[in-house]
Write a protein that holds these residues in place. Structure first.
Motif, mmCIF file in Angstrom:
data_model
loop_
_atom_site.group_PDB
_atom_site.id
_atom_site.type_symbol
_atom_site.label_atom_id
_atom_site.label_comp_id
_atom_site.label_asym_id
_atom_site.label_seq_id
_atom_site.Cartn_x
_atom_site.Cartn_y
_atom_site.Cartn_z
ATOM 1 N N GLY A 15 0.815 -1.275 -0.102
ATOM 2 C CA GLY A 15 -0.085 -0.241 -0.063
ATOM 3 C C GLY A 15 0.902 1.182 -0.083
ATOM 4 N N LYS A 18 4.488 1.128 -4.220
ATOM 5 C CA LYS A 18 5.535 0.419 -5.080
ATOM 6 C C LYS A 18 5.046 0.412 -6.532
ATOM 7 C CE LYS A 18 5.537 -3.114 -2.258
ATOM 8 N NZ LYS A 18 4.708 -2.858 -1.386
ATOM 9 N N THR A 19 3.688 -0.403 -6.777
ATOM 10 C CA THR A 19 3.519 -0.494 -8.317
ATOM 11 C C THR A 19 3.284 0.857 -9.033
ATOM 12 O OG1 THR A 19 2.258 -2.470 -7.332
ATOM 13 C CG2 THR A 19 1.828 -1.653 -9.552
ATOM 14 N N THR A 20 2.549 1.883 -8.348
ATOM 15 C CA THR A 20 2.521 3.225 -8.910
ATOM 16 C C THR A 20 3.887 3.900 -9.365
ATOM 17 O OG1 THR A 20 0.754 3.238 -7.390
ATOM 18 C CG2 THR A 20 1.071 5.073 -8.800
ATOM 19 N N ARG A 111 -8.553 -1.518 0.001
ATOM 20 C CA ARG A 111 -8.241 -2.719 -0.631
ATOM 21 C C ARG A 111 -9.005 -3.804 0.329
ATOM 22 N NH1 ARG A 111 -1.849 -3.172 -1.314
ATOM 23 N NH2 ARG A 111 -1.530 -1.743 -3.199
HETATM 24 P P1 DAT Z 1 1.979 -1.196 -3.174
HETATM 25 O O1 DAT Z 1 2.312 -1.622 -4.611
HETATM 26 O O2 DAT Z 1 3.003 -0.812 -2.622
HETATM 27 O O3 DAT Z 1 0.957 -1.905 -2.756
HETATM 28 P P2 DAT Z 1 0.421 0.695 -4.979
HETATM 29 O O4 DAT Z 1 1.121 1.420 -5.909
HETATM 30 O O5 DAT Z 1 -0.744 -0.321 -5.221
HETATM 31 O O6 DAT Z 1 1.182 0.317 -3.578
HETATM 32 O O7 DAT Z 1 -0.417 2.060 -4.267
HETATM 33 C C1 DAT Z 1 -1.709 1.826 -3.292
HETATM 34 C C2 DAT Z 1 -2.643 2.568 -3.456
HETATM 35 O O8 DAT Z 1 -2.099 4.220 -3.106
HETATM 36 C C3 DAT Z 1 -3.015 3.043 -5.032
HETATM 37 O O9 DAT Z 1 -4.585 3.179 -5.103
HETATM 38 C C4 DAT Z 1 -2.309 4.291 -5.350
HETATM 39 C C5 DAT Z 1 -2.280 5.121 -4.018
HETATM 40 N N1 DAT Z 1 -0.972 5.734 -3.709
HETATM 41 C C6 DAT Z 1 0.163 5.130 -3.548
HETATM 42 N N2 DAT Z 1 1.170 6.128 -3.376
HETATM 43 C C7 DAT Z 1 0.637 7.142 -3.413
HETATM 44 C C8 DAT Z 1 0.957 8.605 -3.313
HETATM 45 N N3 DAT Z 1 2.471 8.861 -3.223
HETATM 46 N N4 DAT Z 1 0.287 9.433 -3.547
HETATM 47 C C9 DAT Z 1 -1.245 9.396 -3.615
HETATM 48 N N5 DAT Z 1 -1.533 8.156 -3.748
HETATM 49 C C10 DAT Z 1 -0.651 6.962 -3.683
#
Ligand code: DAT
Length: 174
Positions: A15, A18-20, A111
């Protein structure tokens, strides 16, 4: 054989973003977003599904075998909530993303994580488990801690990592 592209780990509690971050970086730099979760699933690098924690029981030897060729070539942005399993010789930079607990709570609740899993991940973030794991496993100069609460922070993180990649490419040009 020396890599012509760097390998980067983007790690942190589920959360944290990472993925983003990895997707944005891959788009900007041409490096590959390597989702370890996907490899574990696709190449069956696991010993089954852990019902209690809702995750795969990873077979680390199998996983490393599955990733070795790609890691040797370089250019991987490795997306995984652990980092201590990768040999230090594979890795050029370890990015540990961090987030405030209220923000993390909201993201994990969105989630629909079960309460126990949500609480476990919140505790892990508060205790800086992944940051400590990174610092214990890699040279301190390789480990960077970045905040990921807002999209502004995400943009500046991606800019910063992109600049690091550009510099690495210059320093390692043949
Ligand atoms: P992970 O891959 O670490 O589990 P994710 O990239 O799926 O995380 O992000 C989880 C959620 O939070 C997704 O809806 C995007 C949001 N998010 C992540 N980083 C953020 C940021 N720096 N600012 C705003 N939203 C963010």
């Amino acid at each position: 054989m020396a890599r012509t592209q760097p390998n980067i780990i983007v790690t942190g509690t589920p959360g944290v973003g990472k993925t983003t971050h990895c997707e944005m970086l891959a788009e900007r730099t041409g490096l590959r977003h390597v989702s370890v979760n996907q490899i574990v699933k696709d190449k069956e690098c696991h010993e089954g599904w852990d019902e209690e924690f809702g995750c795969w029981i990873v077979d680390e030897d199998k996983l490393l075998d599955a990733m070795e060729d790609e890691a040797k070539v370089g250019g991987c942005i490795i997306d995984w909530h652990a980092c201590d399993l990768f040999p230090e010789s594979w890795i050029d930079l370890v990015v540990v993303l961090r987030v405030d607990s209220t923000t993390l709570y909201d993201r994990l609740a969105a989630r629909k994580y079960p309460e126990a899993k949500l609480q476990e991940n919140l505790d892990s973030e508060i205790m800086q488990v992944l940051l400590q794991e990174a610092r214990d496993s890699y040279d301190e100069e390789m480990v960077v801690e970045l905040q990921s609460n807002t999209s502004d922070e995400m943009d500046s993180n991606v800019d910063r990592i992109e600049q690091w990649i550009t510099q690495w490419r210059k320093d390692n040009a043949e």
